[in-house]
Design a protein around this motif. Structure first.
Motif, PDB file in Angstrom:
ATOM      1  N   VAL A  15       0.840  -1.195   0.000  1.00  0.00           N
ATOM      2  CA  VAL A  15       0.000   0.000   0.000  1.00  0.00           C
ATOM      3  C   VAL A  15       0.877   1.248   0.000  1.00  0.00           C
ATOM      4  N   PHE A  16       0.752   2.067  -1.057  1.00  0.00           N
ATOM      5  CA  PHE A  16       1.497   3.332  -1.117  1.00  0.00           C
ATOM      6  C   PHE A  16       0.571   4.533  -1.254  1.00  0.00           C
ATOM      7  N   ASN A  17      -0.529   4.357  -1.966  1.00  0.00           N
ATOM      8  CA  ASN A  17      -1.477   5.460  -2.124  1.00  0.00           C
ATOM      9  C   ASN A  17      -2.876   4.892  -2.330  1.00  0.00           C
ATOM     10  N   GLU A  18      -3.853   5.776  -2.388  1.00  0.00           N
ATOM     11  CA  GLU A  18      -5.249   5.339  -2.465  1.00  0.00           C
ATOM     12  C   GLU A  18      -5.624   4.745  -3.817  1.00  0.00           C
ATOM     13  N   SER A  19      -4.795   4.938  -4.830  1.00  0.00           N
ATOM     14  CA  SER A  19      -5.107   4.385  -6.147  1.00  0.00           C
ATOM     15  C   SER A  19      -4.676   2.928  -6.287  1.00  0.00           C
ATOM     16  N   SER A  20      -3.945   2.410  -5.317  1.00  0.00           N
ATOM     17  CA  SER A  20      -3.393   1.062  -5.440  1.00  0.00           C
ATOM     18  C   SER A  20      -4.438  -0.014  -5.177  1.00  0.00           C
ATOM     19  N   ILE A  21      -4.258  -1.149  -5.819  1.00  0.00           N
ATOM     20  CA  ILE A  21      -5.107  -2.310  -5.574  1.00  0.00           C
ATOM     21  C   ILE A  21      -5.008  -2.724  -4.112  1.00  0.00           C
ATOM     22  N   ALA A  22      -3.803  -2.625  -3.549  1.00  0.00           N
ATOM     23  CA  ALA A  22      -3.593  -3.027  -2.160  1.00  0.00           C
ATOM     24  C   ALA A  22      -4.431  -2.182  -1.206  1.00  0.00           C
ATOM     25  N   PHE A  23      -4.499  -0.856  -1.446  1.00  0.00           N
ATOM     26  CA  PHE A  23      -5.293   0.012  -0.574  1.00  0.00           C
ATOM     27  C   PHE A  23      -6.767  -0.364  -0.641  1.00  0.00           C
ATOM     28  N   THR A  24      -7.289  -0.544  -1.847  1.00  0.00           N
ATOM     29  CA  THR A  24      -8.698  -0.895  -2.004  1.00  0.00           C
ATOM     30  C   THR A  24      -8.988  -2.236  -1.348  1.00  0.00           C
ATOM     31  N   THR A  25      -8.054  -3.178  -1.470  1.00  0.00           N
ATOM     32  CA  THR A  25      -8.225  -4.490  -0.839  1.00  0.00           C
ATOM     33  C   THR A  25      -8.270  -4.352   0.675  1.00  0.00           C
ATOM     34  N   ALA A  26      -7.371  -3.533   1.230  1.00  0.00           N
ATOM     35  CA  ALA A  26      -7.346  -3.317   2.682  1.00  0.00           C
ATOM     36  C   ALA A  26      -8.649  -2.685   3.157  1.00  0.00           C
ATOM     37  N   ALA A  27      -9.149  -1.708   2.394  1.00  0.00           N
ATOM     38  CA  ALA A  27     -10.388  -1.021   2.777  1.00  0.00           C
ATOM     39  C   ALA A  27     -11.573  -1.974   2.759  1.00  0.00           C
ATOM     40  N   ILE A  28     -11.691  -2.777   1.700  1.00  0.00           N
ATOM     41  CA  ILE A  28     -12.817  -3.708   1.607  1.00  0.00           C
ATOM     42  C   ILE A  28     -12.687  -4.801   2.667  1.00  0.00           C
ATOM     43  N   ALA A  29     -11.453  -5.230   2.949  1.00  0.00           N
ATOM     44  CA  ALA A  29     -11.245  -6.239   3.996  1.00  0.00           C
ATOM     45  C   ALA A  29     -11.778  -5.738   5.327  1.00  0.00           C
ATOM     46  N   GLN A  30     -11.502  -4.470   5.647  1.00  0.00           N
ATOM     47  CA  GLN A  30     -12.030  -3.908   6.890  1.00  0.00           C
ATOM     48  C   GLN A  30     -13.553  -3.838   6.852  1.00  0.00           C
ATOM     49  N   GLU A  31     -14.098  -3.429   5.722  1.00  0.00           N
ATOM     50  CA  GLU A  31     -15.553  -3.356   5.596  1.00  0.00           C
ATOM     51  C   GLU A  31     -16.196  -4.728   5.759  1.00  0.00           C
ATOM     52  N   GLN A  32     -15.443  -5.774   5.416  1.00  0.00           N
ATOM     53  CA  GLN A  32     -15.953  -7.139   5.533  1.00  0.00           C
ATOM     54  C   GLN A  32     -15.587  -7.780   6.867  1.00  0.00           C
ATOM     55  N   GLY A  33     -15.133  -6.967   7.817  1.00  0.00           N
ATOM     56  CA  GLY A  33     -14.953  -7.446   9.185  1.00  0.00           C
ATOM     57  C   GLY A  33     -13.550  -7.811   9.600  1.00  0.00           C
ATOM     58  N   ALA A  34     -12.566  -7.608   8.737  1.00  0.00           N
ATOM     59  CA  ALA A  34     -11.200  -8.018   9.058  1.00  0.00           C
ATOM     60  C   ALA A  34     -10.440  -6.948   9.841  1.00  0.00           C
ATOM     61  N   ASN A  35      -9.513  -7.418  10.651  1.00  0.00           N
ATOM     62  CA  ASN A  35      -8.501  -6.571  11.260  1.00  0.00           C
ATOM     63  C   ASN A  35      -7.324  -6.536  10.290  1.00  0.00           C
ATOM     64  N   VAL A  36      -6.885  -5.346   9.877  1.00  0.00           N
ATOM     65  CA  VAL A  36      -5.884  -5.219   8.828  1.00  0.00           C
ATOM     66  C   VAL A  36      -4.579  -4.630   9.368  1.00  0.00           C
ATOM     67  N   ILE A  37      -3.471  -5.225   8.941  1.00  0.00           N
ATOM     68  CA  ILE A  37      -2.127  -4.722   9.227  1.00  0.00           C
ATOM     69  C   ILE A  37      -1.454  -4.458   7.882  1.00  0.00           C
ATOM     70  N   LEU A  38      -0.770  -3.341   7.752  1.00  0.00           N
ATOM     71  CA  LEU A  38      -0.074  -2.996   6.514  1.00  0.00           C
ATOM     72  C   LEU A  38       1.433  -3.123   6.685  1.00  0.00           C
ATOM     73  N   THR A  39       2.139  -3.229   5.554  1.00  0.00           N
ATOM     74  CA  THR A  39       3.597  -3.132   5.578  1.00  0.00           C
ATOM     75  C   THR A  39       4.029  -1.890   4.812  1.00  0.00           C
ATOM     76  N   GLY A  40       5.158  -1.328   5.217  1.00  0.00           N
ATOM     77  CA  GLY A  40       5.797  -0.223   4.510  1.00  0.00           C
ATOM     78  C   GLY A  40       7.298  -0.400   4.635  1.00  0.00           C
ATOM     79  N   PHE A  41       8.061   0.451   3.965  1.00  0.00           N
ATOM     80  CA  PHE A  41       9.510   0.301   4.100  1.00  0.00           C
ATOM     81  C   PHE A  41      10.232   1.620   3.829  1.00  0.00           C
ATOM     82  N   GLY A  42      11.335   1.786   4.564  1.00  0.00           N
ATOM     83  CA  GLY A  42      12.206   2.937   4.338  1.00  0.00           C
ATOM     84  C   GLY A  42      11.467   4.261   4.402  1.00  0.00           C
TER      85      GLY A  42
END
Length: 256
Positions: A15-42
């Motif tokens: 996840v780097f910005n709101e246009s990414s597939i990863a961001f949308t996946t994280a958002a929908i996962a939360q909407e579907q009841g999941a607890n979400v953890i992200l990774t970043g680096f540097g």
């Protein structure tokens, strides 16, 4: 009403910005009841932490650089205070130098090409390895690819790395299966993400999916791809593993 990921803990990498597939996946996962953890680096971790606040629920961010073995080994300790298990892992990590894509394919050096393989293919294994102790029986590991069964003129060695990525998926599926853990990829159509926009010459395929995909295609909308990843993270595909499922509007199925 319960969501299809209710009570699950999902790690999302890329996840780097709101246009990414990863961001949308994280958002929908939360909407579907999941607890979400992200990774970043540097230095980019600050971008991930900023965008994490734009999710329905602000998600914690752990350090994971796909090119640093120390980060792989440290992932366990970073996850320990955040969760006791992972029910899903989402891998949306991909990168290639401009010197290896498109017309540079015949002249690319191994030093530059090896970067594509490490980040776009090997990192799938390294992320899973870093999470291994947390992966619960019945967990699902998913990633995102661009169909590597054919050669794309603008993709060059990035496409070859995707072919390796798809093979890594099959081997992970084989080795994780005894623990009832599934591993699958989604072959997406082009999305106007940071990674896609960085490919030199990507504008030459503008309109191709939009004109050929039977179901039509909107490259500004990552939701159809994200929803396919969410389906794979759920318990609704318990016998599906080692697969590449297309979410490209049907583009791959037509010859015109």
């Amino acid at each position: 009403m319960m969501g299809i990921l209710d009570g699950k803990t999902i790690l999302v990498a890329g996840v780097f910005n709101e246009s990414s597939i990863a961001f949308t996946t994280a958002a929908i996962a939360q909407e579907q009841g999941a607890n979400v953890i992200l990774t970043g680096f540097g230095r980019r971790r600050r971008l991930t932490e900023a965008v994490a606040k734009r999710l329905p629920v602000t998600a914690p961010v752990v350090e994971f650089d796909a090119t640093e073995q120390d980060d792989v080994e440290a992932l366990h300790d970073q996850l320990t205070p955040l969760c006791d298990r992972l029910d899903g892992v989402v891998h949306c990590i991909s990168a290639s130098y401009p010197t290896v894509v498109g017309e540079h394919f015949p002249t690319a050096t191994w030093d530059d090409v090896s970067h594509s393989f490490r980040v776009s293919a090997y990192s799938f294994q390294s992320l899973v390895h870093g999470c291994d102790a947390f992966l619960a029986p019945g967990a699902s590991v998913v990633g995102c690819t661009l169909d590597a069964s054919v050669a794309w003129p603008v993709y060059g060695w990035a496409g070859v790395a995707k072919a390796a990525y798809e093979s890594v998926n099959q081997y992970l599926a084989l080795h994780l299966a005894p623990r009832n853990i599934r591993c699958n990829l989604v072959a997406a159509g082009p999305i106007d993400s940071y990674t896609m926009k960085a490919i030199d010459g990507i504008d030459t395929i503008n309109g191709m999916w939009e004109s050929r995909a039977p179901l039509t295609w909107d490259r500004s909308d990552s939701e159809p791809v994200a929803k396919t990843l969410i389906a794979l993270l759920s318990d609704w595909l318990p016998a599906t593993t080692g697969e590449v499922i297309h979410a490209d509007g049907g583009f791959h199925a037509v010859a015109y």
